[in-house]
Design a protein around this motif. Structure first.
Motif, mmCIF file in Angstrom:
data_model
loop_
_atom_site.group_PDB
_atom_site.id
_atom_site.type_symbol
_atom_site.label_atom_id
_atom_site.label_comp_id
_atom_site.label_asym_id
_atom_site.label_seq_id
_atom_site.Cartn_x
_atom_site.Cartn_y
_atom_site.Cartn_z
ATOM 1 N N PHE A 180 10.794 -7.118 2.286
ATOM 2 C CA PHE A 180 10.277 -7.488 1.731
ATOM 3 C C PHE A 180 10.300 -6.956 -0.212
ATOM 4 C CE2 PHE A 180 6.529 -7.690 5.378
ATOM 5 C CZ PHE A 180 6.892 -9.148 5.049
ATOM 6 N N ILE A 181 9.713 -8.328 -0.500
ATOM 7 C CA ILE A 181 9.558 -7.979 -2.633
ATOM 8 C C ILE A 181 8.146 -8.272 -2.813
ATOM 9 C CG2 ILE A 181 12.086 -8.416 -2.865
ATOM 10 C CD1 ILE A 181 11.671 -11.280 -3.928
ATOM 11 N N GLY A 182 8.186 -8.200 -3.879
ATOM 12 C CA GLY A 182 7.069 -8.041 -4.946
ATOM 13 C C GLY A 182 5.893 -9.590 -5.121
ATOM 14 N N LEU A 183 6.280 -10.686 -4.175
ATOM 15 C CA LEU A 183 6.241 -11.803 -4.814
ATOM 16 C C LEU A 183 5.341 -12.113 -3.441
ATOM 17 C CD1 LEU A 183 6.930 -13.938 -6.567
ATOM 18 C CD2 LEU A 183 9.014 -14.954 -5.375
ATOM 19 N N THR A 184 4.505 -13.233 -4.762
ATOM 20 C CA THR A 184 3.292 -14.152 -2.959
ATOM 21 C C THR A 184 2.494 -15.203 -3.676
ATOM 22 O OG1 THR A 184 1.936 -13.653 -1.346
ATOM 23 C CG2 THR A 184 1.538 -12.934 -3.555
ATOM 24 N N ASP A 185 2.412 -16.151 -2.968
ATOM 25 C CA ASP A 185 1.997 -17.712 -2.960
ATOM 26 C C ASP A 185 0.656 -17.706 -2.076
ATOM 27 O OD1 ASP A 185 2.894 -18.490 -0.819
ATOM 28 O OD2 ASP A 185 3.408 -20.152 -1.302
ATOM 29 N N SER A 186 0.494 -16.114 -1.697
ATOM 30 C CA SER A 186 -0.928 -16.197 -0.793
ATOM 31 C C SER A 186 -2.107 -16.832 -1.114
ATOM 32 C CB SER A 186 -1.005 -14.977 -0.412
ATOM 33 O OG SER A 186 -1.172 -13.881 -1.553
ATOM 34 N N VAL A 187 -2.404 -16.776 -3.432
ATOM 35 C CA VAL A 187 -3.604 -17.169 -3.528
ATOM 36 C C VAL A 187 -3.437 -18.409 -3.926
ATOM 37 C CG1 VAL A 187 -4.917 -17.030 -6.053
ATOM 38 C CG2 VAL A 187 -3.876 -14.573 -5.084
ATOM 39 N N ASN A 188 -2.571 -18.826 -4.201
ATOM 40 C CA ASN A 188 -2.585 -20.483 -4.236
ATOM 41 C C ASN A 188 -0.521 -20.962 -3.622
ATOM 42 O OD1 ASN A 188 -2.783 -23.251 -5.477
ATOM 43 N ND2 ASN A 188 -2.108 -22.843 -7.656
ATOM 44 N N GLU A 237 0.751 -1.607 -0.089
ATOM 45 C CA GLU A 237 -0.213 0.698 -0.181
ATOM 46 C C GLU A 237 0.794 1.236 -0.071
ATOM 47 O OE1 GLU A 237 -2.762 -0.082 3.370
ATOM 48 O OE2 GLU A 237 -3.760 -1.799 2.767
ATOM 49 N N ASP A 238 1.676 1.040 0.981
ATOM 50 C CA ASP A 238 2.981 2.178 0.588
ATOM 51 C C ASP A 238 3.527 2.601 -0.531
ATOM 52 O OD1 ASP A 238 4.990 3.572 1.507
ATOM 53 O OD2 ASP A 238 5.152 3.674 3.153
ATOM 54 N N CYS A 239 3.640 1.287 -0.942
ATOM 55 C CA CYS A 239 4.531 1.288 -2.421
ATOM 56 C C CYS A 239 3.239 2.112 -3.472
ATOM 57 C CB CYS A 239 4.615 0.301 -3.065
ATOM 58 S SG CYS A 239 6.692 -0.477 -2.341
ATOM 59 N N LEU A 240 2.171 1.891 -3.197
ATOM 60 C CA LEU A 240 0.679 1.834 -4.735
ATOM 61 C C LEU A 240 0.837 3.750 -3.837
ATOM 62 C CD1 LEU A 240 -1.586 -0.783 -4.430
ATOM 63 C CD2 LEU A 240 0.517 -0.059 -6.265
ATOM 64 N N GLU A 241 1.232 4.147 -2.965
ATOM 65 C CA GLU A 241 1.155 5.294 -2.735
ATOM 66 C C GLU A 241 1.470 6.113 -3.260
ATOM 67 O OE1 GLU A 241 0.135 6.206 1.446
ATOM 68 O OE2 GLU A 241 -1.656 4.929 1.459
ATOM 69 N N ARG A 242 3.145 5.372 -3.264
ATOM 70 C CA ARG A 242 4.373 6.300 -4.437
ATOM 71 C C ARG A 242 4.345 6.681 -5.461
ATOM 72 N NH1 ARG A 242 7.485 7.445 0.514
ATOM 73 N NH2 ARG A 242 7.235 6.543 2.092
ATOM 74 N N GLY A 243 3.959 5.719 -6.192
ATOM 75 C CA GLY A 243 2.983 6.013 -7.829
ATOM 76 C C GLY A 243 3.872 4.741 -7.752
ATOM 77 N N ALA A 244 4.153 3.672 -7.012
ATOM 78 C CA ALA A 244 4.823 3.048 -7.379
ATOM 79 C C ALA A 244 4.320 1.139 -6.619
ATOM 80 C CB ALA A 244 6.347 2.024 -6.600
ATOM 81 N N ASP A 245 5.502 -0.451 -6.954
ATOM 82 C CA ASP A 245 4.758 -1.166 -6.404
ATOM 83 C C ASP A 245 6.010 -2.353 -5.423
ATOM 84 O OD1 ASP A 245 2.975 -3.433 -6.042
ATOM 85 O OD2 ASP A 245 2.004 -3.435 -7.379
ATOM 86 N N LEU A 246 5.659 -2.955 -5.367
ATOM 87 C CA LEU A 246 6.981 -3.486 -4.443
ATOM 88 C C LEU A 246 8.032 -4.199 -5.267
ATOM 89 C CD1 LEU A 246 5.116 -5.334 -1.441
ATOM 90 C CD2 LEU A 246 6.820 -4.005 -1.522
ATOM 91 N N VAL A 247 8.951 -4.844 -5.391
ATOM 92 C CA VAL A 247 10.345 -4.607 -6.644
ATOM 93 C C VAL A 247 9.972 -6.193 -7.220
ATOM 94 C CG1 VAL A 247 11.834 -5.611 -5.112
ATOM 95 C CG2 VAL A 247 12.476 -4.342 -6.999
ATOM 96 N N ILE A 248 10.339 -6.058 -8.566
ATOM 97 C CA ILE A 248 10.112 -7.341 -9.114
ATOM 98 C C ILE A 248 10.918 -7.254 -9.533
ATOM 99 C CG2 ILE A 248 8.971 -8.657 -11.271
ATOM 100 C CD1 ILE A 248 6.271 -7.068 -10.833
ATOM 101 N N ILE A 249 12.095 -8.563 -9.375
ATOM 102 C CA ILE A 249 13.263 -8.783 -9.448
ATOM 103 C C ILE A 249 13.420 -9.977 -11.121
ATOM 104 C CG2 ILE A 249 15.304 -9.542 -8.867
ATOM 105 C CD1 ILE A 249 14.265 -9.343 -5.893
ATOM 106 N N ASN A 250 14.109 -9.073 -12.098
ATOM 107 C CA ASN A 250 14.330 -9.386 -13.425
ATOM 108 C C ASN A 250 15.611 -10.553 -13.939
ATOM 109 O OD1 ASN A 250 11.015 -9.135 -14.292
ATOM 110 N ND2 ASN A 250 11.965 -7.537 -13.735
ATOM 111 N N SER A 251 16.243 -10.230 -12.960
ATOM 112 C CA SER A 251 17.995 -9.873 -13.452
ATOM 113 C C SER A 251 18.809 -10.707 -12.304
ATOM 114 C CB SER A 251 18.386 -9.458 -14.127
ATOM 115 O OG SER A 251 19.097 -8.723 -13.702
ATOM 116 N N ASP A 252 20.121 -10.973 -12.213
ATOM 117 C CA ASP A 252 20.897 -11.480 -11.370
ATOM 118 C C ASP A 252 21.607 -9.894 -10.878
ATOM 119 O OD1 ASP A 252 20.847 -14.027 -12.291
ATOM 120 O OD2 ASP A 252 22.581 -14.321 -13.145
#
Length: 257
Positions: A183-191, A154-169
């Motif tokens: 925390f990073i933007g990764l979860t398995d809370s749905v499944n 929620e804090d990130c969204l208020e800043r016009g961003a989101d939790l980080v997504i990591i794409n490379s080494d």
């Protein structure tokens, strides 16, 4: 080579004809037995010689025609080869011209790209928000306060961003070097067991610390662990751990440029 062979054939035929003339002449002389036959013998010699000369003339004409035809054929092939060579030379020159034009266009575009890239870098440096860091094509915000995973997002969204997504080494190394447990933007809370990023894309490459993720390892006091963190005590490429989403730690927001 063929001309040389033809010359030898002609020369050989001429020699044979001369040998025949000499033979017929000698034969005529041998047959003549007196003065009364001298006129007849001379006539016969002239006739034989004339006949042999006709044979030589015919042979020479045939040989010359063969040589002429062969040389004409060679001349025609030579002209065809010359035409092909000229066409290839013209095509080569056209390709060279096109290459030079493309090279100039490439250099012009590269100069323009470098100019725009420099202006973009200056613009980014001038507009970089306070407490944000730039890496490659993103801005990153490292929190100074701890929150749960949901509160962090929620804090990130208020800043016009989101939790980080990591794409490379390289990005993983950059984030690990911030030396924070986040925390990073990764979860398995749905499944359970199906890890997804905050933008809904599935995880294809992870940097889990072995034997993570273990969903608490069966210890009740750990609770369900459905959110991912970077833990600074591990190796920079294998530093992920699954953690309870209700745990309060720092977090990292990402804003893609």
């Amino acid at each position: 080579m063929d001309d040389y062979i033809n010359d030898q054939v002609i020369e050989e035929k001429q020699k044979r004809a001369m040998r025949r003339v000499k033979t017929e002449t000698n034969r005529s002389v041998f047959i003549s037995s007196g003065p009364e036959d001298s006129g007849r013998t001379l006539y016969r010699m002239v006739a034989v010689s004339f006949g042999m000369l006709c044979v030589l003339q015919v042979t020479l004409n045939i040989s010359l025609r063969l040589v002429f035809n062969r040389r004409f054929k060679y001349s025609e092939e030579r002209d065809q080869l010359q035409t092909s060579y000229n066409n290839l030379t013209e095509e080569r020159d056209q390709l060279r011209t096109s290459y030079n034009n493309l090279t100039k266009e490439r250099d012009r575009l590269q100069t323009e790209r470098d100019f725009l890239s420099g202006r973009l870098t200056i613009h980014i440096e001038q507009t970089c928000p306070e407490r944000w860091q730039k890496f490659e094509s993103s801005f990153y915000f490292l929190s100074t306060e701890t929150k749960t995973w949901n509160e962090s997002r929620e804090d990130c969204l208020e800043r016009g961003a989101d939790l980080v997504i990591i794409n490379s080494d390289e990005e993983q190394t950059f984030l690990f070097n911030l030396k924070k447990r986040v925390f990073i933007g990764l979860t398995d809370s749905v499944n359970e067991g199906t890890w997804k990023w905050v933008d809904g894309t599935p995880l294809t490459k992870g940097y889990w610390y072995d034997p993570q993720p273990d969903n608490g390892g069966g210890y009740a006091e750990h609770g369900e662990e459905h959110c991912a963190e970077i833990n600074k005590v591990h190796h920079h490429l294998e530093a992920w751990n699954d953690l309870s989403c209700d745990k309060k730690i720092n977090f990292i927001c990402e804003k893609v440029i």
